[in-house]
Motif scaffolding. Structure first.
Motif, PDB file in Angstrom:
ATOM      1  N   LYS A 140       0.829  -1.328   0.237  1.00 44.64           N
ATOM      2  CA  LYS A 140       0.021  -0.081  -0.078  1.00 44.64           C
ATOM      3  C   LYS A 140       0.908   1.319   0.005  1.00 44.64           C
ATOM      4  CE  LYS A 140      -3.645   0.240   2.655  1.00 44.64           C
ATOM      5  NZ  LYS A 140      -4.494   0.284   3.863  1.00 44.64           N
ATOM      6  N   ILE A 141       0.592   2.252  -0.813  1.00 45.11           N
ATOM      7  CA  ILE A 141       1.104   3.441  -0.857  1.00 45.11           C
ATOM      8  C   ILE A 141       0.341   4.720  -0.216  1.00 45.11           C
ATOM      9  CG2 ILE A 141       1.976   5.214  -2.363  1.00 45.11           C
ATOM     10  CD1 ILE A 141       2.514   2.922  -4.501  1.00 45.11           C
ATOM     11  N   LEU A 142       0.729   5.260   0.588  1.00 43.22           N
ATOM     12  CA  LEU A 142       0.175   6.386   1.536  1.00 43.22           C
ATOM     13  C   LEU A 142       0.752   7.603   0.856  1.00 43.22           C
ATOM     14  CD1 LEU A 142       1.023   5.418   5.170  1.00 43.22           C
ATOM     15  CD2 LEU A 142      -1.170   4.679   3.644  1.00 43.22           C
ATOM     16  N   VAL A 143      -0.424   8.626   0.138  1.00 44.45           N
ATOM     17  CA  VAL A 143      -0.068   9.687  -0.670  1.00 44.45           C
ATOM     18  C   VAL A 143      -0.529  11.051  -0.320  1.00 44.45           C
ATOM     19  CG1 VAL A 143      -0.181  10.596  -2.889  1.00 44.45           C
ATOM     20  CG2 VAL A 143       0.312   7.938  -2.647  1.00 44.45           C
ATOM     21  N   ASN A 144       0.119  11.860  -0.404  1.00 39.76           N
ATOM     22  CA  ASN A 144      -0.626  13.178  -0.117  1.00 39.76           C
ATOM     23  C   ASN A 144      -0.145  13.943  -1.131  1.00 39.76           C
ATOM     24  OD1 ASN A 144      -1.471  15.902   0.712  1.00 39.76           O
ATOM     25  ND2 ASN A 144      -0.815  15.551   2.787  1.00 39.76           N
ATOM     26  N   GLY A 145      -1.050  14.332  -2.341  1.00 38.21           N
ATOM     27  CA  GLY A 145      -0.687  15.115  -3.233  1.00 38.21           C
ATOM     28  C   GLY A 145      -0.837  14.238  -4.476  1.00 38.21           C
ATOM     29  N   LYS A 146       0.060  14.522  -5.617  1.00 34.88           N
ATOM     30  CA  LYS A 146      -0.071  13.761  -6.958  1.00 34.88           C
ATOM     31  C   LYS A 146       1.114  12.881  -6.911  1.00 34.88           C
ATOM     32  CE  LYS A 146      -2.487  17.622  -9.225  1.00 34.88           C
ATOM     33  NZ  LYS A 146      -2.247  18.490 -10.357  1.00 34.88           N
ATOM     34  N   VAL A 147       0.902  11.917  -7.857  1.00 34.35           N
ATOM     35  CA  VAL A 147       1.970  10.787  -7.887  1.00 34.35           C
ATOM     36  C   VAL A 147       2.076  10.340  -9.278  1.00 34.35           C
ATOM     37  CG1 VAL A 147       2.294  10.188  -5.376  1.00 34.35           C
ATOM     38  CG2 VAL A 147       0.717   8.924  -7.150  1.00 34.35           C
ATOM     39  N   GLY A 148       3.307   9.758  -9.869  1.00 34.94           N
ATOM     40  CA  GLY A 148       3.216   8.898 -10.987  1.00 34.94           C
ATOM     41  C   GLY A 148       3.893   7.697 -10.601  1.00 34.94           C
ATOM     42  N   PHE A 149       3.990   6.787 -11.715  1.00 35.45           N
ATOM     43  CA  PHE A 149       4.526   5.576 -11.596  1.00 35.45           C
ATOM     44  C   PHE A 149       5.476   5.340 -12.759  1.00 35.45           C
ATOM     45  CE2 PHE A 149       0.638   5.396  -8.724  1.00 35.45           C
ATOM     46  CZ  PHE A 149       0.987   4.442  -7.748  1.00 35.45           C
ATOM     47  N   GLY A 150       6.225   4.311 -12.214  1.00 35.73           N
ATOM     48  CA  GLY A 150       6.999   3.843 -13.509  1.00 35.73           C
ATOM     49  C   GLY A 150       7.551   2.205 -13.405  1.00 35.73           C
ATOM     50  N   ILE A 151       8.022   1.645 -14.282  1.00 38.77           N
ATOM     51  CA  ILE A 151       8.392   0.274 -14.115  1.00 38.77           C
ATOM     52  C   ILE A 151       9.597  -0.099 -15.024  1.00 38.77           C
ATOM     53  CG2 ILE A 151       6.067  -0.792 -13.742  1.00 38.77           C
ATOM     54  CD1 ILE A 151       5.923  -1.460 -16.473  1.00 38.77           C
ATOM     55  N   SER A 152      10.332  -1.325 -14.638  1.00 31.49           N
ATOM     56  CA  SER A 152      11.288  -1.614 -15.359  1.00 31.49           C
ATOM     57  C   SER A 152      10.912  -3.225 -15.846  1.00 31.49           C
ATOM     58  CB  SER A 152      12.578  -1.818 -14.724  1.00 31.49           C
ATOM     59  OG  SER A 152      13.491  -2.710 -15.354  1.00 31.49           O
ATOM     60  N   ALA A 153      10.555  -3.398 -17.218  1.00 30.93           N
ATOM     61  CA  ALA A 153       9.992  -4.627 -17.480  1.00 30.93           C
ATOM     62  C   ALA A 153      10.731  -4.950 -18.779  1.00 30.93           C
ATOM     63  CB  ALA A 153       8.504  -4.294 -17.924  1.00 30.93           C
ATOM     64  N   TYR A 154      10.681  -6.610 -18.942  1.00 31.53           N
ATOM     65  CA  TYR A 154      11.102  -7.166 -20.088  1.00 31.53           C
ATOM     66  C   TYR A 154      10.381  -8.370 -20.739  1.00 31.53           C
ATOM     67  CZ  TYR A 154      13.524 -10.017 -16.949  1.00 31.53           C
ATOM     68  OH  TYR A 154      13.753 -11.086 -15.904  1.00 31.53           O
TER      69      TYR A 154
END
Length: 565
Positions: free
Chosen positions: A223-237
């Motif tokens: 679970k991610i606790l957030v106050n404000g705005k976030v974006g996500f990123g991944i490393s995948a293959y």
């Protein structure tokens, strides 16, 4: 609801599955197809524009015409695709075959004739439609390792002949030729606070997020606790069956509470979009750690056609009393998929770290505007949209050295750098150029001179100086000795080196007649093939002249003996 409907309609329009001919093109190789590179794979400064097929670590496999057509273009270069052939087909598509060792039969003769007429190894030819026709299965060439190839393989592309947009060969039935029952792999999940006030898990800095494997093969993140705005990123293959080479993912989709928010699929793109790979990636992390994190949001939108996004551009904002589940789905071209669910909860807990300080300078660069900077004898012009974001530019000139930002900032188009020099004597100016500085190492930037001004166009940042190169290249025999009989050799090879401005031209003459040398820049060799049949029976006198980028030249003269075959 209306916003979601609009997004879905837009997505359907952008990603509607065009009907491509599935049985029109055959494999360009007669051996089983194993990938060493996928379409759209994230490479240095570009997306990979085709499929790379392994050739069992060998060169010389026949490369077949994928369908009837005619050779429309041939490009021979020491760099890039090396020796490459382009075939136009009557159905409106063009196939491309790169990193070849040599062409076959009449095609090789056609190339060699042009090279001798132009007295140049590097040629670009555009045969007329009926000049070099080919039938499906004809041997066009033989596989190799030329150009920028890192090992023997065949680079294969399909393009729209009119628009020249590149298309994923998997859309044309090549997925049937490559066995793949394995799901993609996601090895890193990152979360990025967006804006200086945003807090994630009581931190202002980006964080890696742990994931747990579920019985159905999917993942649930912590679970991610957030106050404000976030974006996500991944490393995948992705991995295919019987092949452990890591390839790029075909499609990535993201959803917030079931609503699509951001995604892209590698079906097609234009060549001039390739450099947007640097906007898609977490570029500072790539430069600092080597990790390729694909960012699944846009803080500042950029015009990459394969991206689809809602009005938030993939940015997620936490709100009190609103539970959110963010989902990432990664698929390959065979429809194998893996997903991660990320629980997001609003939290007003204070950050336990300091907000990331922005290092301010005197120069706030607005990426949407043209920007000019001048100090002492140096001026820099940065056109609008050279960078993807606004930032504080590190610009300074000290003791003749220009400092311009650093290499953790991605550059999309050329910057113009000009040095004015009123001190150096005229006789020395021909040997001068603008050099990039990395410690004690200097690298050449193509430089033009007009009067006192030296100008270079570059996509590199860092330190620059005006440098002078007065040392000629070095030429040495690689596979023969002077005065020896070479009757059993197939090639004549020399090593050529230049340690500053770099090799520009290389020419050889045998008994006064110009001969073709191929340049293998990876091994710093030039190679002449005796099959060109230029030599004479008995003694042969060889002369080779190599020049660097500022006009320093070296001359190598020797002789050898060879018996006519």
């Amino acid at each position: 609801m209306k916003t979601r409907l609009l997004f879905l309609l837009l997505s359907a329009s952008l990603f509607a599955q065009t009907q491509y001919p599935l049985d029109y093109f055959r494999s360009p190789l007669d051996i089983p197809l194993f990938l060493s590179g996928s379409f759209g794979e994230l490479r240095a400064n570009h997306f990979h524009a085709g499929l790379d097929f392994k050739t069992q670590q060998k060169e010389g496999w026949p490369v077949r015409a994928a369908a009837d057509g005619y050779i429309a273009r041939i490009k021979i270069s020491p760099y890039g695709y090396g020796k490459a052939i382009y075939v136009n087909h009557p159905n409106g598509y063009t196939t491309v075959y790169g990193h070849l060792s040599k062409a076959g039969g009449a095609i090789e003769a056609y190339i060699k004739k042009a090279q001798y007429e132009q007295q140049n190894f590097e040629v670009e030819l555009f045969p007329a439609a009926g000049e070099l026709p080919v039938l499906k299965g004809d041997t066009l060439a033989f596989s190799g390792n030329t150009g920028g190839s890192g090992g023997p393989h065949l680079h294969f592309e399909i393009r729209n002949t009119i628009t020249e947009k590149i298309l994923n060969p998997m859309l044309f039935g090549f997925d049937r030729l490559i066995a793949d029952t394995r799901v993609p792999v996601i090895n890193t999940l990152m979360v990025y606070p967006i804006g200086k006030e945003s807090v994630v898990n009581q931190c202002h800095k980006p964080q890696a997020v742990s994931m747990s494997l579920q019985p159905d093969g999917s993942y649930i993140a912590d679970k991610i606790l957030v106050n404000g705005k976030v974006g996500f990123g991944i490393s995948a293959y992705d991995l295919t069956d019987s092949n452990y080479t890591k390839s790029g993912a075909y499609e990535i989709e993201t959803f917030n509470n079931g609503n699509p928010v951001f995604g892209y699929r590698f079906d097609t793109f234009a060549f001039d979009e390739g450099r947007y790979v640097n906007a898609l990636l977490d570029y500072p992390r790539l430069k600092n750690t080597g990790m390729r994190i694909q960012q699944l949001y846009m803080e500042q939108p950029y015009p990459l056609s394969l991206i689809r996004a809602d009005k938030s551009n993939g940015v997620i904002e936490a709100a009190p009393n609103l539970a959110q589940t963010y989902k990432i789905k990664v698929s390959d071209a065979h429809h194998n998929a893996i997903s991660i669910d990320v629980p997001i909860e609003y939290s007003d807990l204070p950050a336990i770290d300091e907000a990331v300080a922005v290092k301010k300078t005197s120069y706030l660069l607005k990426s949407a505007n043209d920007n000019n900077y001048t100090k002492d004898n140096v001026s820099v012009f940065i056109p609008a949209n050279t960078f993807y974001d606004d930032f504080y530019l590190n610009f300074d000139v000290t003791n003749g050295k220009l400092t311009l930002a650093d290499d953790s900032v991605p550059v999309h188009s050329n910057i113009t750098i000009t040095f004015e020099d009123t001190v150096t004597p005229e006789k020395d100016r021909e040997k001068m150029f603008i050099a990039s500085v990395d410690g004690k190492k200097l690298s050449y930037n193509f430089t033009t001179r007009k009067g006192n001004n030296f100008t270079a166009y570059t996509k590199n940042l860092g330190d620059f100086i005006l440098a002078k190169d007065t040392v000629a290249p070095v030429i040495t025999a690689a596979n023969f000795k002077e005065g020896k009989w070479l009757s059993k050799q197939n090639t004549l090879e020399l090593t050529i080196r230049d340690n500053l401005s770099g090799i520009k031209t290389y020419n050889g003459w045998l008994n006064g007649q110009w001969i073709l040398f191929e340049f293998d820049y990876k091994n710093r060799k030039i190679i002449h093939r005796f099959s060109d049949n230029i030599y004479t029976d008995g003694r042969n006198d060889l002369k080779v002249v190599v020049s660097d980028n500022v006009g320093n030249s070296a001359i190598f003269e020797t002789h050898f003996f060879r018996k006519k075959q």
